[in-house]
Design an enzyme around this catalytic site. Structure first.
Site, PDB file in Angstrom:
ATOM      1  CE1 TYR A 199      -2.877   3.203   0.658  1.00 45.75           C
ATOM      2  CE2 TYR A 199      -3.451   2.331   2.802  1.00 45.75           C
ATOM      3  CZ  TYR A 199      -3.585   3.288   1.834  1.00 45.75           C
ATOM      4  OH  TYR A 199      -4.441   4.349   2.038  1.00 45.75           O
TER       5      TYR A 199
ATOM      6  CE  LYS B 122      -5.008   1.740  -0.955  1.00 43.62           C
ATOM      7  NZ  LYS B 122      -5.241   3.034  -1.564  1.00 43.62           N
TER       8      LYS B 122
HETATM    9  C1  HMN Z   1      -7.833   3.165   2.068  1.00 42.27           C
HETATM   10  O1  HMN Z   1      -6.778   2.715   2.483  1.00 42.27           O
HETATM   11  O2  HMN Z   1      -8.816   3.303   2.771  1.00 42.27           O
HETATM   12  C2  HMN Z   1      -7.979   3.610   0.657  1.00 42.27           C
HETATM   13  O3  HMN Z   1      -7.520   2.685  -0.196  1.00 42.27           O
HETATM   14  C3  HMN Z   1      -7.437   4.927   0.438  1.00 42.27           C
HETATM   15  C4  HMN Z   1      -7.838   5.480  -0.910  1.00 42.27           C
HETATM   16  O4  HMN Z   1      -6.727   5.519  -1.751  1.00 42.27           O
HETATM   17  C5  HMN Z   1      -8.417   6.832  -0.700  1.00 42.27           C
HETATM   18  N1  HMN Z   1      -7.404   7.669  -0.104  1.00 42.27           N
HETATM   19  C6  HMN Z   1      -7.603   8.264   1.068  1.00 42.27           C
HETATM   20  O5  HMN Z   1      -8.661   8.275   1.644  1.00 42.27           O
HETATM   21  C7  HMN Z   1      -6.433   8.971   1.648  1.00 42.27           C
HETATM   22  C8  HMN Z   1      -9.003   7.415  -1.957  1.00 42.27           C
HETATM   23  O6  HMN Z   1     -10.085   6.615  -2.306  1.00 42.27           O
HETATM   24  C9  HMN Z   1      -9.453   8.874  -1.729  1.00 42.27           C
HETATM   25  O7  HMN Z   1     -10.234   8.951  -0.562  1.00 42.27           O
HETATM   26  C10 HMN Z   1     -10.267   9.401  -2.898  1.00 42.27           C
HETATM   27  O8  HMN Z   1      -9.564   9.242  -4.090  1.00 42.27           O
HETATM   28  C11 HMN Z   1     -10.627  10.882  -2.681  1.00 42.27           C
HETATM   29  O9  HMN Z   1      -9.471  11.677  -2.740  1.00 42.27           O
END
Ligand code: HMN
Length: 288
Positions: free
Chosen positions: A133, A161
């Site tokens: 990740y 990821k």
């Molecule tokens: C997680 O670990 O919960 C997700 O995989 C994180 C994911 O990459 C999200 N990143 C964060 O919340 C920091 C994205 O889905 C993000 O929320 C979205 O692209 C809006 O910016």
């Protein structure tokens, strides 16, 4: 393991305890309404870094019990405490999770040897495959092509990821490691990543926008870029409104409008003001 995975939210009550029924409802909504291919459990979106080891285990158990074999399950076990990460890796392996994932170790400025040792240590006792990740904006850890390659030398590390806006590195990775799984991590960049042939995506907004995300991904895969761009545009309108109002809080309130008891965020995250609650509801009305 390809496809779209929701970065699963967890439902907490006002005191910050896990609301089991609420969590089960979030899981069902993702499978039955959003129709995603899998769930990414205890990631950032699950507020993983704000909860205890016991709570993490409880969430892993509840989610597996609710899902059964209906969709794929990835367990985020990464932790600054590598013993905890190893313990959780064993725990979810015993539960029958399909893969584990671990955030790069953060806060201290670990060098690459230390990062590599961290992953190898987590994987020592388990046969479950691991997805790195990588989220440099939150961890401060940026790895280059060669470093990803060195991690990929461990056969149990099957992918990454990739949550970064670096499309040059993404393209190089895709080209260099065609057999590794690459998941796009920023939902607002899903189309751009799909064009580069990622194997899937993992995202927080899929909790409420899973159907559109799936459309973007499948349209892009079949070369229907104009149509995919239209849906990415609506998706990004939605994401902009969510980000402006408060990411996790707004998604939770949007789920509440659908009868899903997604509950509250845990401290030190703050709750939505009355005004923002109303805004979250109006966003739900507009897009769901
Ligand atoms: C997680 O670990 O919960 C997700 O995989 C994180 C994911 O990459 C999200 N990143 C964060 O919340 C920091 C994205 O889905 C993000 O929320 C979205 O692209 C809006 O910016």
């Amino acid at each position: 393991m390809k496809g779209l995975y929701t970065a699963l939210m967890c439902s907490f009550d006002e005191q910050g305890n896990i609301n089991e029924q609420g969590l089960r409802e979030i899981v069902r909504y993702n499978i039955e309404v959003s129709e995603v291919d899998g769930l990414y459990v205890n990631g950032s979106t699950g507020e993983n870094f704000l909860i205890s080891t016991e709570q993490k285990k409880q969430i892993f158990e509840i989610v597996k019990d609710e899902v059964g074999d209906r969709v794929k399950l990835m367990a985020q076990v990464g932790s600054l405490n590598v013993d905890e990460a190893s313990e959780l890796a064993q725990f979810v392996t015993d539960l029958g999770y399909d893969a584990i994932s671990a955030v790069t170790p953060f806060y201290y400025k670990f060098d690459f040897e230390e990062i590599k040792d961290y992953y190898n240590t987590i994987l020592e006792g388990v046969d479950t495959k691991l997805i790195i990740y990588s989220i440099p904006a939150l961890t401060g850890v940026s790895m280059n092509l060669e470093q990803f390659g060195e991690l990929f030398e461990n056969e149990k590390i099957i992918g990454v990821k990739f949550t970064a806006p670096d499309f040059y590195l993404l393209e190089r990775l895709r080209h260099a490691y065609p057999d590794k799984l690459i998941y796009s991590g920023f939902d607002e960049m899903l189309l751009s990543a799909s064009v580069l042939n990622v194997d899937g995506a993992i995202g927080s907004t899929f909790n409420v926008n899973g159907k559109r995300a799936k459309q973007i991904f499948t349209l892009a895969q079949s070369g229907r870029i104009d149509e995919a761009r239209e849906i990415q545009k609506v998706t990004n309108d939605l994401i902009s409104e969510i980000l402006e109002n408060g990411l996790y809080q707004t998604i939770k309130e949007m789920l509440e409008t659908q009868g899903v008891h997604a509950g509250y965020v845990r401290k030190p995250m703050k709750r939505l003001s009355e005004e923002k609650l109303l805004k979250a509801r109006s966003i739900a009305e507009k897009y769901l």
